[in-house]
Each structure stands twice: as structure tokens, then as C-alpha cells.
Design a protein around this motif. Sequence first.
Motif, PDB file in Angstrom:
ATOM      1  N   HIS A 114      84.284  26.244  11.901  1.00  0.00           N
ATOM      2  CA  HIS A 114      84.890  24.928  12.170  1.00  0.00           C
ATOM      3  C   HIS A 114      83.816  23.853  12.091  1.00  0.00           C
ATOM      4  O   HIS A 114      82.683  24.118  11.722  1.00  0.00           O
ATOM      5  CB  HIS A 114      85.545  24.949  13.568  1.00  0.00           C
ATOM      6  CG  HIS A 114      84.543  24.986  14.684  1.00  0.00           C
ATOM      7  ND1 HIS A 114      84.241  23.876  15.435  1.00  0.00           N
ATOM      8  CD2 HIS A 114      83.735  25.970  15.138  1.00  0.00           C
ATOM      9  CE1 HIS A 114      83.308  24.201  16.339  1.00  0.00           C
ATOM     10  NE2 HIS A 114      82.987  25.455  16.182  1.00  0.00           N
ATOM     11  N   GLY A 115      84.181  22.629  12.447  1.00  0.00           N
ATOM     12  CA  GLY A 115      83.231  21.514  12.411  1.00  0.00           C
ATOM     13  C   GLY A 115      83.632  20.532  11.334  1.00  0.00           C
ATOM     14  O   GLY A 115      84.829  20.255  11.164  1.00  0.00           O
ATOM     15  N   PRO A 120      89.494  24.381   9.061  1.00  0.00           N
ATOM     16  CA  PRO A 120      88.846  25.382   9.920  1.00  0.00           C
ATOM     17  C   PRO A 120      89.602  26.717   9.870  1.00  0.00           C
ATOM     18  O   PRO A 120      90.828  26.719   9.828  1.00  0.00           O
ATOM     19  CB  PRO A 120      88.912  24.762  11.321  1.00  0.00           C
ATOM     20  CG  PRO A 120      89.911  23.667  11.245  1.00  0.00           C
ATOM     21  CD  PRO A 120      89.997  23.230   9.817  1.00  0.00           C
ATOM     22  N   ASN A 203      72.530  30.891  20.375  1.00  0.00           N
ATOM     23  CA  ASN A 203      72.874  30.078  19.201  1.00  0.00           C
ATOM     24  C   ASN A 203      71.645  29.414  18.594  1.00  0.00           C
ATOM     25  O   ASN A 203      70.643  29.187  19.278  1.00  0.00           O
ATOM     26  CB  ASN A 203      73.935  29.020  19.567  1.00  0.00           C
ATOM     27  CG  ASN A 203      73.375  27.916  20.431  1.00  0.00           C
ATOM     28  OD1 ASN A 203      72.377  28.090  21.127  1.00  0.00           O
ATOM     29  ND2 ASN A 203      74.018  26.764  20.393  1.00  0.00           N
ATOM     30  N   SER A 205      70.534  26.632  14.973  1.00  0.00           N
ATOM     31  CA  SER A 205      70.986  25.796  13.854  1.00  0.00           C
ATOM     32  C   SER A 205      70.258  26.231  12.585  1.00  0.00           C
ATOM     33  O   SER A 205      69.047  26.448  12.603  1.00  0.00           O
ATOM     34  CB  SER A 205      70.649  24.329  14.119  1.00  0.00           C
ATOM     35  OG  SER A 205      71.064  23.945  15.409  1.00  0.00           O
ATOM     36  N   ARG A 252      80.837  32.585  15.823  1.00  0.00           N
ATOM     37  CA  ARG A 252      81.234  31.211  15.501  1.00  0.00           C
ATOM     38  C   ARG A 252      80.201  30.555  14.600  1.00  0.00           C
ATOM     39  O   ARG A 252      78.992  30.736  14.795  1.00  0.00           O
ATOM     40  CB  ARG A 252      81.367  30.420  16.808  1.00  0.00           C
ATOM     41  CG  ARG A 252      82.003  29.060  16.665  1.00  0.00           C
ATOM     42  CD  ARG A 252      82.491  28.562  18.029  1.00  0.00           C
ATOM     43  NE  ARG A 252      81.400  28.367  18.969  1.00  0.00           N
ATOM     44  CZ  ARG A 252      80.737  27.213  19.106  1.00  0.00           C
ATOM     45  NH1 ARG A 252      81.062  26.165  18.375  1.00  0.00           N
ATOM     46  NH2 ARG A 252      79.763  27.110  19.979  1.00  0.00           N
ATOM     47  N   HIS A 254      79.500  26.665  13.252  1.00  0.00           N
ATOM     48  CA  HIS A 254      79.897  25.276  13.484  1.00  0.00           C
ATOM     49  C   HIS A 254      79.164  24.395  12.466  1.00  0.00           C
ATOM     50  O   HIS A 254      77.944  24.259  12.524  1.00  0.00           O
ATOM     51  CB  HIS A 254      79.513  24.904  14.928  1.00  0.00           C
ATOM     52  CG  HIS A 254      79.955  23.548  15.361  1.00  0.00           C
ATOM     53  ND1 HIS A 254      79.739  23.057  16.627  1.00  0.00           N
ATOM     54  CD2 HIS A 254      80.608  22.548  14.704  1.00  0.00           C
ATOM     55  CE1 HIS A 254      80.239  21.831  16.736  1.00  0.00           C
ATOM     56  NE2 HIS A 254      80.768  21.507  15.581  1.00  0.00           N
ATOM     57  N   CYS A 256      77.841  21.057  10.963  1.00  0.00           N
ATOM     58  CA  CYS A 256      77.442  19.810  11.606  1.00  0.00           C
ATOM     59  C   CYS A 256      76.564  18.998  10.672  1.00  0.00           C
ATOM     60  O   CYS A 256      76.092  19.506   9.653  1.00  0.00           O
ATOM     61  CB  CYS A 256      76.577  20.099  12.829  1.00  0.00           C
ATOM     62  SG  CYS A 256      77.349  21.151  14.001  1.00  0.00           S
ATOM     63  N   THR A 260      71.719  21.375  16.704  1.00  0.00           N
ATOM     64  CA  THR A 260      72.134  21.196  18.098  1.00  0.00           C
ATOM     65  C   THR A 260      70.946  21.046  19.037  1.00  0.00           C
ATOM     66  O   THR A 260      71.081  20.591  20.148  1.00  0.00           O
ATOM     67  CB  THR A 260      73.032  22.374  18.545  1.00  0.00           C
ATOM     68  OG1 THR A 260      73.435  22.175  19.887  1.00  0.00           O
ATOM     69  CG2 THR A 260      72.322  23.695  18.436  1.00  0.00           C
TER      70      THR A 260
ATOM     71  N   ILE B  35      89.643  25.964  18.792  1.00  0.00           N
ATOM     72  CA  ILE B  35      88.349  25.319  18.505  1.00  0.00           C
ATOM     73  C   ILE B  35      87.820  24.649  19.773  1.00  0.00           C
ATOM     74  O   ILE B  35      86.647  24.809  20.132  1.00  0.00           O
ATOM     75  CB  ILE B  35      88.493  24.293  17.356  1.00  0.00           C
ATOM     76  CG1 ILE B  35      88.823  25.023  16.051  1.00  0.00           C
ATOM     77  CG2 ILE B  35      87.216  23.472  17.200  1.00  0.00           C
ATOM     78  CD1 ILE B  35      89.229  24.103  14.908  1.00  0.00           C
ATOM     79  N   ASN B  39      84.364  25.971  21.333  1.00  0.00           N
ATOM     80  CA  ASN B  39      83.215  25.133  20.982  1.00  0.00           C
ATOM     81  C   ASN B  39      82.563  24.541  22.229  1.00  0.00           C
ATOM     82  O   ASN B  39      83.067  23.597  22.821  1.00  0.00           O
ATOM     83  CB  ASN B  39      83.678  24.009  20.049  1.00  0.00           C
ATOM     84  CG  ASN B  39      82.528  23.084  19.689  1.00  0.00           C
ATOM     85  OD1 ASN B  39      81.352  23.431  19.854  1.00  0.00           O
ATOM     86  ND2 ASN B  39      82.857  21.906  19.199  1.00  0.00           N
ATOM     87  N   ASP B  41      79.205  23.674  22.026  1.00  0.00           N
ATOM     88  CA  ASP B  41      77.935  23.115  21.559  1.00  0.00           C
ATOM     89  C   ASP B  41      77.719  21.707  22.113  1.00  0.00           C
ATOM     90  O   ASP B  41      78.646  20.900  22.173  1.00  0.00           O
ATOM     91  CB  ASP B  41      77.904  23.067  20.025  1.00  0.00           C
ATOM     92  CG  ASP B  41      77.936  24.472  19.431  1.00  0.00           C
ATOM     93  OD1 ASP B  41      77.531  25.414  20.136  1.00  0.00           O
ATOM     94  OD2 ASP B  41      78.366  24.619  18.271  1.00  0.00           O
TER      95      ASP B  41
END
Lengths: 411, 177
Positions: A114-115, A120, A203, A205, A252, A254, A256, A260, B35, B39, B41
Motif C-alpha cells: 500500500h502507500g 493497494p 522495519n 526503508s 507489509r 509501504h 512512500c 521512515t 490499511i 499501517n 509507520d
Amino acid sequence: MTGGLLDRRFFLKKGITFSVAVLASEPLHASTENYRQPWMEKPGEPFSNYGQPSAHEKETIRWTMGNSMAKGNGVSWTPLHDLEGTITPNGLHFERHHNGVPQIDPQKHQLLIHGVVKKPLIFDMDVLLRYPMVSRQCFIECGGNSNTGWRDEPIQTAAGYFHGMVSCSEWTGIPLKILLNKTILEESAKWVIAEGGDASMMNVSIPLEKMMDDCFLAIYQNGERIRPENGYPLRLIVPGWEGVVNVKWLRRLHLCNTPTMARNETSKYTELLPSGKARQFTFVMEAKSLITNPSYGYQLDKKGIYQISGLAWSGRGEIVKVEVSADGGKTWVEAELQQPVLSKCFTRFRIPWNWNGESTILKSRATDETGYVQPERKELIAERGKHGYFHYNGIVSWEITSKGVVSHVYA
Amino acid sequence: MFMRKCALFVLLISFNVFSQEKDPNLGQPATLEIIERWNIDVFPSGKGLPEGQGTVHAGKKIYKAYCLSCHGLDGTGDSADELAGAAHSLTDKPPDKIIGTYWPYATTIFDFIRRSMPLNAPGILNNNELYAVTAYLLYLNDIIDKNRIINANTLPKVQMPNRYGFIDIYQKKIMND
């Protein structure tokens, strides 16, 4: 004048002479009274559902080091000094966990993308198993591998328990590009935050450019489903880049436009320089090599011919050359590289060596396809200081005493 | 021989067709609900920070209950990392790389605690408690005073001492935005 290093094709040329010499020096079993060993006098063990190593190999294990208060937070090392070839057995692949190994039910595991995407998507594991897959052999190395090399005194421990936060497997999975394209990325997508489904929800990036280039979602490791401690049921493989971005238990992604700035890309996995500034996003594991045999803990019996064997790898591509020195770095001779040499993969090098029984120092030095040459420890420290902790790739020196004892030295 | 070559040719063509259509197209559309739930983040801009707030005073109680046993009294470190009370700067040998001397963004503290801490029960702290313990750690590092309230609005505005201490090696530029 090469410290006894022989032409790397020595064994091929002189093979017959050498073999005869070895055979003649050892008593043949056939000369004993009974021509059967004890295990040849009765039926062997039955079949097994999952094979295990010989009971005589029980010393070939990962050394583990967990936090005393949180046993799943720590590392285990691959015993590189006990292994040969280029593939790490699955049960010996190194581990770095931030809060233990999750026991994931694949029926309940999903991947969410997603993002900044138009569409998504979420994938179940059984759906992912129907996607086209690729296989690739590549190493994974923790950014913190070999970190004791920064210390003032050389650590005296087996090679694997110093350098063994690196392993090499054949990973099989889905090119990430296929799934990302399906989500229809927006122009502004520049980074992908990857998150694991473990208790620490680890997590990091990762630049989108790399993700679209050669990253893939591994489901199999060396032919079988990935072991829990290596990311079952789904692991992000980022070839050549530091272990922490190869997110295990991937859950997940994401998309971007900025990173992050997670804990593991700011306070950890960054390298403080003597100036007080720190290197960040130092993803690539630079070329490195070490001799695994002989190495710390080996005992050379007497002078004569030994086969030096070691590993080299580079996060930038193929290893093109490994040179070995048997005189502390005064002279270097090119070792034989086991074929095929693969990009971002372990490369096994070997060279025969005629030890004259005197004390000396063995070293190896790798060069990759970009022309990058593995630095001497003092060169690395001149550039980075001693407090960067991560990304240590200095040349490794093993001292052989006249008694054949092998120890780790800075030379 | 000729037949075999023909067969190979046909095989190659069909493989090409296959490779254009090899995506089985099985991903399900992800709902906004899932989501938003998954999510967590958080970004330096403050994007992703939830509602709620906390004080230094409340954070001290949370710290004692959940953090002290591993991180030591006042964050001075024990079986887990030192979090405050740096005795050395980044150019000392050895340096102290802790929140007050090294971490570039205050939002990372909230994000990391929410994801990963405490190790024996991650997820146990609610948003008010997370903001509170973040405030306490900032206070222990002399970054905020003891009356400051930390929430989604104030946390991204906290200026960390080492905000400009990093060189982006991937993009080969000094991060000064």
C-alpha cells in the motif's frame, strides 16, 4: 619467493604423484585380519523422514548469543571454518533476531502492499505460491558481521564465530517487480518501507529503485520452504545489501516518498566516523574474503603441502580475483576460483601451499567486478576510525607458528 | 533434426507469450480498513502519529514498570541499551551513541517503542502511555523540560541534538533538508 604458495593448478598437474604419496604413506585397511569394519557386519539404520548430520559432526553448529533478559534478541553464527563449497546448510544459516522467531501459521499470513499506489493489494500465501518464481544463489551478510575487527586486540575465536554472520543459499521466490507493478505506483514513490511480522515488527526503508531491480520475495531456501528462523513463510531478498534490509516474515510493503527513519536505519546500522558524523543508508556489503582453512583453531601437523581454502563475496557483483599471501602480505598469488562465479554470491577460492615449517602469516584479498579491492585493516581504520561498528571488511590475517598453531593477528 | 528445431521455435514463441501474461493477477484489493489497521509507520514530519498525549511525570511511572528492569535506573543501561546519561560525546573514544547524542528524530523513539517494546509484551502500552514514556526519555536526555506535553503536534517539533549528524551514503549527499 611466494612463501610456499604453489601454482593454483598444482594439484591438477601433479595430482597423480601426490595421490600415490598419500596412499603409500597410510596403511591400507585390507591388510588387517578382518576385511569388514564393525558397521559392515550388520544391517544399517532404517530410513528417516528428515535426514540429520552424522553423529560425528556434532561440533559443526551455530554458536548462539542471546540477550540474558530476552533470549530471542541476539545472533547465531554460521561455522564457516567447518564448511566447504559455497552453500550454507539451512540449519546453519546465521540468525539475527530482534525479538525471537515467530511461529507463523502460513494460512493466516498475508502480504499488504500500500502507500502511494493506485491499487493497494493484499496477498495470501496460497495465492503467492501460484506466481512465477526465480531462483538465485546469493549471500546474506549482517551489517554488523566481523565487528570485533574494530577492536584494539585481535579476537581469538574460530573464523565462523568472528565472520559467520554471513551465509549463502539458493533462494526461490517471486520477483518483487511483478507485484509492485500490479499496484500501479504513483510518480512520488521513491522508498519502500518493509515490515516483518515478528514481535518486534522490525522495519526498514529501502530505495524503490533497488526493489524494482533485483529484489524478490523468497518462499524457498535451498529447495525447501524457508526455515522459521530465516523468515518462514516469506522473506524479502535484497541481493548484496546488508542483512537487516532482507526482512524476514515479510508482512507489509509501504510505498512512500521518504524513508521512515526507523530505529534500525538511524540509531543502528549507521556508522559513526571520527569526525562525529555518521554514514547512513550504507546498504551495499563491500567485497570481502577470508581463509577458512586453515584458520584459528586449526593445527598444522608438519611441514608439507596444504590446501588453502576460503570464501569471497561482494555486494556489488562478481568476485573477479582473490589473491593469497603466505608471507604476511609481501607477495601475493592468485587463487583458483570455484566455478561458476556468481554475482552477489559466495565464491570459493583455493590454492595449494607448501609450508616450510616456519612461522608466517596467511592473508587473502578479494577484488570485485567494479575494481574495488578489499582493504587492509589499517586502511579501513584510517578511513572510518574504530567506532563505526558496522561494515567491517578488512583483510584477515592468520599467523601460523613454527608449531603449526593458527591464531588471529593484525598484520 | 529440422522438426526438432521447429518444435523449439514454437516453444520459444509460446514462452514469450506466457511471460507477458505470467502474472496470475491474484492480489485482492486491500480495503482502507485493513490499511489503516496495519499501517503504524511514523515519519519525521509527524505523519502517522496517532491521537493521545503524555507527560514526563506519567512517563516516569511507565518507565519504572516496563523499561527499568533492562534499561537501568534513569536509562543508564543494563542488559539492554543505554538510553540517557551520556558520559561521552560522539567524537570521544569510545563515543556514547544514545538518544540524546545520536538519534536524529524524536518520532523514531515513539515508533520504535510502539513496534517493539517492552520485549516481553510488545503492544501492551496504549498511545497515551507511549507518548508519556517518549516524553520521559526526551526529558532524561535534557531535550525537553519536565512540564512539556508530548503528542502528535509537539513530538515532530522536538529538535534532536544530532539532527544533522548523518551523511546519506546511498544518495551521496549531506542530509540538510
